[in-house]
Design a protein around this motif. Sequence first.
Motif, PDB file in Angstrom:
ATOM      1  N   LEU A  30       0.825  -1.203   0.000  1.00 25.78           N
ATOM      2  CA  LEU A  30       0.000   0.000   0.000  1.00 25.78           C
ATOM      3  C   LEU A  30       0.866   1.263   0.000  1.00 25.78           C
ATOM      4  CD1 LEU A  30      -2.811   1.197   0.035  1.00 25.78           C
ATOM      5  CD2 LEU A  30      -2.799   0.991   2.513  1.00 25.78           C
ATOM      6  N   ALA A  31       1.900   1.293   0.788  1.00 20.76           N
ATOM      7  CA  ALA A  31       2.801   2.453   0.827  1.00 20.76           C
ATOM      8  C   ALA A  31       3.466   2.665  -0.535  1.00 20.76           C
ATOM      9  CB  ALA A  31       3.860   2.262   1.907  1.00 20.76           C
ATOM     10  N   TRP A  32       3.925   1.589  -1.156  1.00 19.67           N
ATOM     11  CA  TRP A  32       4.564   1.683  -2.474  1.00 19.67           C
ATOM     12  C   TRP A  32       3.562   2.150  -3.528  1.00 19.67           C
ATOM     13  CZ3 TRP A  32       3.231  -1.254  -6.780  1.00 19.67           C
ATOM     14  CH2 TRP A  32       4.055  -1.077  -7.886  1.00 19.67           C
ATOM     15  N   ALA A  33       2.322   1.647  -3.478  1.00 18.04           N
ATOM     16  CA  ALA A  33       1.325   1.923  -4.506  1.00 18.04           C
ATOM     17  C   ALA A  33       0.752   3.334  -4.437  1.00 18.04           C
ATOM     18  CB  ALA A  33       0.191   0.902  -4.415  1.00 18.04           C
ATOM     19  N   GLN A  34       0.981   4.049  -3.354  1.00 16.20           N
ATOM     20  CA  GLN A  34       0.400   5.388  -3.229  1.00 16.20           C
ATOM     21  C   GLN A  34       0.928   6.371  -4.268  1.00 16.20           C
ATOM     22  OE1 GLN A  34       0.192   6.918   0.730  1.00 16.20           O
ATOM     23  NE2 GLN A  34      -1.178   5.291   1.385  1.00 16.20           N
ATOM     24  N   GLN A  35       2.017   6.027  -4.922  1.00 16.25           N
ATOM     25  CA  GLN A  35       2.542   6.895  -5.979  1.00 16.25           C
ATOM     26  C   GLN A  35       1.738   6.762  -7.279  1.00 16.25           C
ATOM     27  OE1 GLN A  35       6.430   5.535  -7.535  1.00 16.25           O
ATOM     28  NE2 GLN A  35       6.057   3.668  -6.343  1.00 16.25           N
ATOM     29  N   PHE A  36       0.836   5.782  -7.332  1.00 16.42           N
ATOM     30  CA  PHE A  36       0.043   5.518  -8.526  1.00 16.42           C
ATOM     31  C   PHE A  36      -1.427   5.828  -8.274  1.00 16.42           C
ATOM     32  CE2 PHE A  36       3.584   2.469  -8.496  1.00 16.42           C
ATOM     33  CZ  PHE A  36       4.219   2.854  -9.664  1.00 16.42           C
ATOM     34  N   ASN A  37      -2.197   5.868  -9.336  1.00 19.36           N
ATOM     35  CA  ASN A  37      -3.642   6.025  -9.229  1.00 19.36           C
ATOM     36  C   ASN A  37      -4.220   4.654  -8.867  1.00 19.36           C
ATOM     37  OD1 ASN A  37      -6.299   6.807  -9.401  1.00 19.36           O
ATOM     38  ND2 ASN A  37      -6.368   6.681 -11.632  1.00 19.36           N
ATOM     39  N   MET A  38      -4.526   4.454  -7.608  1.00 17.45           N
ATOM     40  CA  MET A  38      -5.005   3.169  -7.132  1.00 17.45           C
ATOM     41  C   MET A  38      -6.525   3.142  -7.201  1.00 17.45           C
ATOM     42  SD  MET A  38      -4.057   1.182  -3.588  1.00 17.45           S
ATOM     43  CE  MET A  38      -3.082   2.594  -3.151  1.00 17.45           C
ATOM     44  N   VAL A  39      -7.075   2.198  -7.946  1.00 15.74           N
ATOM     45  CA  VAL A  39      -8.510   2.095  -8.114  1.00 15.74           C
ATOM     46  C   VAL A  39      -9.118   1.203  -7.038  1.00 15.74           C
ATOM     47  CG1 VAL A  39     -10.339   1.339  -9.690  1.00 15.74           C
ATOM     48  CG2 VAL A  39      -8.299   2.468 -10.589  1.00 15.74           C
ATOM     49  N   HIS A  40      -8.398   0.173  -6.622  1.00 15.50           N
ATOM     50  CA  HIS A  40      -8.948  -0.769  -5.653  1.00 15.50           C
ATOM     51  C   HIS A  40      -7.815  -1.406  -4.862  1.00 15.50           C
ATOM     52  CE1 HIS A  40     -11.639  -3.813  -3.985  1.00 15.50           C
ATOM     53  NE2 HIS A  40     -10.752  -4.720  -4.320  1.00 15.50           N
ATOM     54  N   PHE A  41      -7.979  -1.460  -3.537  1.00 16.53           N
ATOM     55  CA  PHE A  41      -7.047  -2.173  -2.665  1.00 16.53           C
ATOM     56  C   PHE A  41      -7.890  -2.895  -1.643  1.00 16.53           C
ATOM     57  CE2 PHE A  41      -4.283  -2.915   0.903  1.00 16.53           C
ATOM     58  CZ  PHE A  41      -3.063  -3.223   0.329  1.00 16.53           C
ATOM     59  N   PHE A  42      -7.785  -4.219  -1.612  1.00 20.47           N
ATOM     60  CA  PHE A  42      -8.601  -5.002  -0.684  1.00 20.47           C
ATOM     61  C   PHE A  42      -7.704  -5.703   0.312  1.00 20.47           C
ATOM     62  CE2 PHE A  42     -10.464  -9.025   0.675  1.00 20.47           C
ATOM     63  CZ  PHE A  42     -11.617  -8.571   1.274  1.00 20.47           C
ATOM     64  N   ASN A  43      -8.078  -5.609   1.565  1.00 20.00           N
ATOM     65  CA  ASN A  43      -7.384  -6.302   2.631  1.00 20.00           C
ATOM     66  C   ASN A  43      -8.377  -6.482   3.764  1.00 20.00           C
ATOM     67  OD1 ASN A  43      -5.772  -6.726   5.082  1.00 20.00           O
ATOM     68  ND2 ASN A  43      -4.048  -6.379   3.717  1.00 20.00           N
ATOM     69  N   ARG A  44      -8.395  -7.641   4.360  1.00 19.33           N
ATOM     70  CA  ARG A  44      -9.344  -7.895   5.455  1.00 19.33           C
ATOM     71  C   ARG A  44      -8.915  -7.229   6.752  1.00 19.33           C
ATOM     72  NH1 ARG A  44     -12.894 -12.190   4.254  1.00 19.33           N
ATOM     73  NH2 ARG A  44     -12.270 -13.289   2.397  1.00 19.33           N
ATOM     74  N   LEU A  45      -7.646  -6.879   6.872  1.00 17.02           N
ATOM     75  CA  LEU A  45      -7.134  -6.276   8.102  1.00 17.02           C
ATOM     76  C   LEU A  45      -7.071  -4.764   7.943  1.00 17.02           C
ATOM     77  CD1 LEU A  45      -4.184  -8.745   8.690  1.00 17.02           C
ATOM     78  CD2 LEU A  45      -6.447  -8.807   9.719  1.00 17.02           C
ATOM     79  N   PRO A  46      -7.274  -4.010   9.012  1.00 14.55           N
ATOM     80  CA  PRO A  46      -7.141  -2.545   8.922  1.00 14.55           C
ATOM     81  C   PRO A  46      -5.690  -2.166   8.637  1.00 14.55           C
ATOM     82  CG  PRO A  46      -7.643  -3.240  11.176  1.00 14.55           C
ATOM     83  CD  PRO A  46      -7.657  -4.468  10.347  1.00 14.55           C
ATOM     84  N   LEU A  47      -5.508  -1.298   7.667  1.00 14.80           N
ATOM     85  CA  LEU A  47      -4.169  -0.846   7.307  1.00 14.80           C
ATOM     86  C   LEU A  47      -4.033   0.637   7.600  1.00 14.80           C
ATOM     87  CD1 LEU A  47      -3.609  -2.543   3.844  1.00 14.80           C
ATOM     88  CD2 LEU A  47      -2.639  -3.191   6.029  1.00 14.80           C
ATOM     89  N   SER A  48      -2.881   1.008   8.049  1.00 20.85           N
ATOM     90  CA  SER A  48      -2.573   2.412   8.265  1.00 20.85           C
ATOM     91  C   SER A  48      -1.157   2.659   7.785  1.00 20.85           C
ATOM     92  CB  SER A  48      -2.675   2.731   9.767  1.00 20.85           C
ATOM     93  OG  SER A  48      -2.192   4.022   9.988  1.00 20.85           O
ATOM     94  N   VAL A  49      -1.022   3.551   6.833  1.00 21.85           N
ATOM     95  CA  VAL A  49       0.305   3.869   6.306  1.00 21.85           C
ATOM     96  C   VAL A  49       0.714   5.217   6.865  1.00 21.85           C
ATOM     97  CG1 VAL A  49       1.632   4.313   4.236  1.00 21.85           C
ATOM     98  CG2 VAL A  49      -0.137   2.559   4.220  1.00 21.85           C
TER      99      VAL A  49
END
Length: 50
Positions: A30-49
């Motif tokens: 998720l941290a790496w992908a923030q440089q791109f236009n992210m349309v969908h990110f699915f994860n069952r656990l809460p994420l905080s970057v």
Amino acid sequence: MFEVYEDQQLAYGTGGPKDVELLYNGRNVLAWAQQFNMVHFFNRLPLSVS
């Protein structure tokens, strides 16, 4: 576009590699992908970057 298995997947005993060295950490992806236009990110656990 890509689909990866997270290291947390091992706990489910389902698909994906069984070697943790071949799995990804969702927070790192998720941290790496923030440089791109992210349309969908699915994860069952809460994420905080920070």
